[in-house]
Scaffold this motif. Sequence first.
Motif, PDB file in Angstrom:
ATOM      1  N   LEU A   1       0.837  -1.192   0.000  1.00 53.69           N
ATOM      2  CA  LEU A   1       0.000   0.000   0.000  1.00 53.69           C
ATOM      3  C   LEU A   1       0.879   1.250   0.000  1.00 53.69           C
ATOM      4  O   LEU A   1       1.848   1.350   0.751  1.00 53.69           O
ATOM      5  CB  LEU A   1      -0.890   0.023   1.242  1.00 53.69           C
ATOM      6  N   THR A   2       0.510   2.192  -0.847  1.00 52.81           N
ATOM      7  CA  THR A   2       1.232   3.457  -0.878  1.00 52.81           C
ATOM      8  C   THR A   2       0.619   4.396   0.160  1.00 52.81           C
ATOM      9  O   THR A   2      -0.428   4.098   0.747  1.00 52.81           O
ATOM     10  CB  THR A   2       1.147   4.101  -2.269  1.00 52.81           C
ATOM     11  N   GLU A   3       1.255   5.509   0.367  1.00 52.07           N
ATOM     12  CA  GLU A   3       0.735   6.500   1.307  1.00 52.07           C
ATOM     13  C   GLU A   3      -0.631   7.010   0.861  1.00 52.07           C
ATOM     14  O   GLU A   3      -1.523   7.226   1.667  1.00 52.07           O
ATOM     15  CB  GLU A   3       1.729   7.669   1.430  1.00 52.07           C
ATOM     16  N   ARG A   4      -0.811   7.165  -0.464  1.00 55.88           N
ATOM     17  CA  ARG A   4      -2.100   7.626  -1.000  1.00 55.88           C
ATOM     18  C   ARG A   4      -3.199   6.604  -0.701  1.00 55.88           C
ATOM     19  O   ARG A   4      -4.313   6.975  -0.325  1.00 55.88           O
ATOM     20  CB  ARG A   4      -1.992   7.858  -2.498  1.00 55.88           C
ATOM     21  N   HIS A   5      -2.890   5.305  -0.863  1.00 55.32           N
ATOM     22  CA  HIS A   5      -3.869   4.255  -0.554  1.00 55.32           C
ATOM     23  C   HIS A   5      -4.288   4.328   0.914  1.00 55.32           C
ATOM     24  O   HIS A   5      -5.468   4.195   1.250  1.00 55.32           O
ATOM     25  CB  HIS A   5      -3.291   2.866  -0.838  1.00 55.32           C
ATOM     26  N   ARG A   6      -3.316   4.514   1.799  1.00 56.94           N
ATOM     27  CA  ARG A   6      -3.630   4.583   3.226  1.00 56.94           C
ATOM     28  C   ARG A   6      -4.555   5.757   3.522  1.00 56.94           C
ATOM     29  O   ARG A   6      -5.500   5.635   4.299  1.00 56.94           O
ATOM     30  CB  ARG A   6      -2.342   4.718   4.040  1.00 56.94           C
ATOM     31  N   GLN A   7      -4.274   6.877   2.897  1.00 52.00           N
ATOM     32  CA  GLN A   7      -5.108   8.057   3.131  1.00 52.00           C
ATOM     33  C   GLN A   7      -6.529   7.840   2.617  1.00 52.00           C
ATOM     34  O   GLN A   7      -7.499   8.201   3.285  1.00 52.00           O
ATOM     35  CB  GLN A   7      -4.489   9.285   2.448  1.00 52.00           C
ATOM     36  N   LEU A   8      -6.663   7.233   1.434  1.00 57.68           N
ATOM     37  CA  LEU A   8      -7.993   6.976   0.880  1.00 57.68           C
ATOM     38  C   LEU A   8      -8.781   5.994   1.745  1.00 57.68           C
ATOM     39  O   LEU A   8      -9.990   6.157   1.955  1.00 57.68           O
ATOM     40  CB  LEU A   8      -7.885   6.455  -0.549  1.00 57.68           C
ATOM     41  N   ARG A   9      -8.123   4.968   2.257  1.00 56.69           N
ATOM     42  CA  ARG A   9      -8.807   3.994   3.114  1.00 56.69           C
ATOM     43  C   ARG A   9      -9.251   4.631   4.426  1.00 56.69           C
ATOM     44  O   ARG A   9     -10.363   4.388   4.915  1.00 56.69           O
ATOM     45  CB  ARG A   9      -7.883   2.809   3.408  1.00 56.69           C
ATOM     46  N   LEU A  10      -8.387   5.482   4.992  1.00 56.45           N
ATOM     47  CA  LEU A  10      -8.742   6.165   6.231  1.00 56.45           C
ATOM     48  C   LEU A  10      -9.910   7.119   6.006  1.00 56.45           C
ATOM     49  O   LEU A  10     -10.836   7.185   6.823  1.00 56.45           O
ATOM     50  CB  LEU A  10      -7.523   6.911   6.773  1.00 56.45           C
ATOM     51  N   GLN A  11      -9.882   7.829   4.890  1.00 59.44           N
ATOM     52  CA  GLN A  11     -10.982   8.744   4.560  1.00 59.44           C
ATOM     53  C   GLN A  11     -12.294   7.973   4.402  1.00 59.44           C
ATOM     54  O   GLN A  11     -13.328   8.379   4.934  1.00 59.44           O
ATOM     55  CB  GLN A  11     -10.659   9.498   3.262  1.00 59.44           C
ATOM     56  N   TRP A  12     -12.256   6.833   3.703  1.00 61.96           N
ATOM     57  CA  TRP A  12     -13.464   6.023   3.500  1.00 61.96           C
ATOM     58  C   TRP A  12     -13.995   5.500   4.844  1.00 61.96           C
ATOM     59  O   TRP A  12     -15.197   5.531   5.104  1.00 61.96           O
ATOM     60  CB  TRP A  12     -13.138   4.849   2.584  1.00 61.96           C
ATOM     61  N   ALA A  13     -13.095   5.059   5.711  1.00 61.94           N
ATOM     62  CA  ALA A  13     -13.509   4.535   7.009  1.00 61.94           C
ATOM     63  C   ALA A  13     -14.152   5.626   7.860  1.00 61.94           C
ATOM     64  O   ALA A  13     -15.145   5.386   8.550  1.00 61.94           O
ATOM     65  CB  ALA A  13     -12.313   3.937   7.739  1.00 61.94           C
ATOM     66  N   ARG A  14     -13.604   6.851   7.812  1.00 56.20           N
ATOM     67  CA  ARG A  14     -14.193   7.954   8.595  1.00 56.20           C
ATOM     68  C   ARG A  14     -15.563   8.343   8.059  1.00 56.20           C
ATOM     69  O   ARG A  14     -16.450   8.682   8.835  1.00 56.20           O
ATOM     70  CB  ARG A  14     -13.261   9.155   8.571  1.00 56.20           C
TER      71      ARG A  14
END
Length: 155
Positions: free
Chosen positions: A125-138
Amino acid sequence: MGKAADLSEFDRGQIVMAQRLGTSNTETARLVGCSRSAVVSIHAKLINDGDTRSRSQGVGRPRVIKEKGRRRLFRLVKQNRRQTVAQLAAQYNAGPSASVSEHTVQRTLLDMRLCSRRLTRVPLLTERHRQLRLQWAREHRDWTLDEWMRVAWSD
């Protein structure tokens, strides 16, 4: 009238007890409900073998790789899990036991539930993937079960 091979353990025990009590073969056969020859054969089996169990053989050809060989093959696999069947067969045949084919080794491994697996490369996972997953979870944090079910069944 039952044959000796068809009799249950209970019937065999009855025959043994009747013989020990001194009952004749004919009387024992009538008591148990089997043939006289079955009584004679079970009595002879008791005298010769010490028990009355049937020693029938299994069906099919005997296995080339016995239990000790299976344990040895298991150890060879555990030493290096990336070996091919051909390499395993060569190593197994280098030992003291009978030589076996690759097909026999493959079949034995499958019997032991040692199936081959192919490693797959998965991109990290790239940093962008992590940010998108965190945004979706929130965004979906406060969803109820009904909302989840509606989305799942709408596809």
